[in-house]
Design an enzyme around this catalytic site. Sequence first.
Site: not given
Ligand SMILES: Nc1ncnc2c1ncn2[C@@H]1O[C@H](COP(=O)(O)OS(=O)(=O)O)[C@@H](OP(=O)(O)O)[C@H]1O
Ligand SMILES: Nc1ncnc2c1ncn2[C@@H]1O[C@H](COP(=O)(O)OP(=O)(O)O)[C@@H](O)[C@H]1O
Length: 196
Positions: A32, A34-35, A37-39, A106
């Site tokens: 999904g 970034s942001g 909710g994966k982590s 991904s």
């Molecule tokens: N250009 C760009 N695009 C997407 N994401 C970025 C980028 N630069 C930094 N980040 C940070 O890196 C996290 C994603 O890393 P991933 O290893 O999951 O990415 S990938 O699967 O190789 O596409 C991603 O973490 P999540 O927010 O947890 O998804 C970001 O915090």
């Molecule tokens: N229903 C939900 N499921 C997952 N995360 C949620 C939800 N509602 C709000 N959030 C918020 O969204 C944000 C997701 O961030 P994060 O888990 O770091 O996403 P990702 O790992 O995809 O970048 C967190 O601040 C989380 O508290």
Amino acid sequence: MENNIFAYDYEEVKELRSSVKGHRPIVVWLTGLSGSGKSTIAKALEIQLIKDGFHTSTLDGDNLRTGLNSGLGFSKEDREENLRRVAEVAKLMTDAGLIVIAAFVSPLKANRDLVKKTVGASRFIEVFIDTPLEICEERDVKGLYQLARKGKIKDFTGINAPYEKPESPDVHIETSIFTVEKSVAILSKEIRSKIK
Ligand SMILES: Nc1ncnc2c1ncn2[C@@H]1O[C@H](COP(=O)(O)OS(=O)(=O)O)[C@@H](OP(=O)(O)O)[C@H]1O
Ligand SMILES: Nc1ncnc2c1ncn2[C@@H]1O[C@H](COP(=O)(O)OP(=O)(O)O)[C@@H](O)[C@H]1O
């Protein structure tokens, strides 16, 4: 055999490792934006699984990029290499008998298909953490969307790099509808049905 390498057969030991765990190994792959909710969901899910007596580990994009995958960026090629390595690590972890939760953007179908092929289709659950871009951007957990909009990050997924939505994920989680607890319950049920 290529490069004079002969893989030694550990299949019997893999079975033994799995049998003492009391469940089959599997990879739960969260994809999904970034942001999305994966982590958050990965961590809550793992805590629940551990409390329920399962043997687990979690691989998270940001965390692996500070170690094993440091030096890799976000070009199409670097993401491919990042995910190729993660797939191999996930496979090693399933060989150790674990339930592996993986949280990676991904973004391309080809990336996810490679992981599925590496770990084996019967040991792979694809989970789409489906959160609309507008909501991810509103959350902007790390301030990266703001930077990307200002043109300070190139190749940012959803802004100036592609995200191909999974067409038929095994589990579809809409975080604008499901709470974290509800998502964990849905995933826990799906996992239990696959690891007996
Ligand atoms: N250009 C760009 N695009 C997407 N994401 C970025 C980028 N630069 C930094 N980040 C940070 O890196 C996290 C994603 O890393 P991933 O290893 O999951 O990415 S990938 O699967 O190789 O596409 C991603 O973490 P999540 O927010 O947890 O998804 C970001 O915090
Ligand atoms: N229903 C939900 N499921 C997952 N995360 C949620 C939800 N509602 C709000 N959030 C918020 O969204 C944000 C997701 O961030 P994060 O888990 O770091 O996403 P990702 O790992 O995809 O970048 C967190 O601040 C989380 O508290």
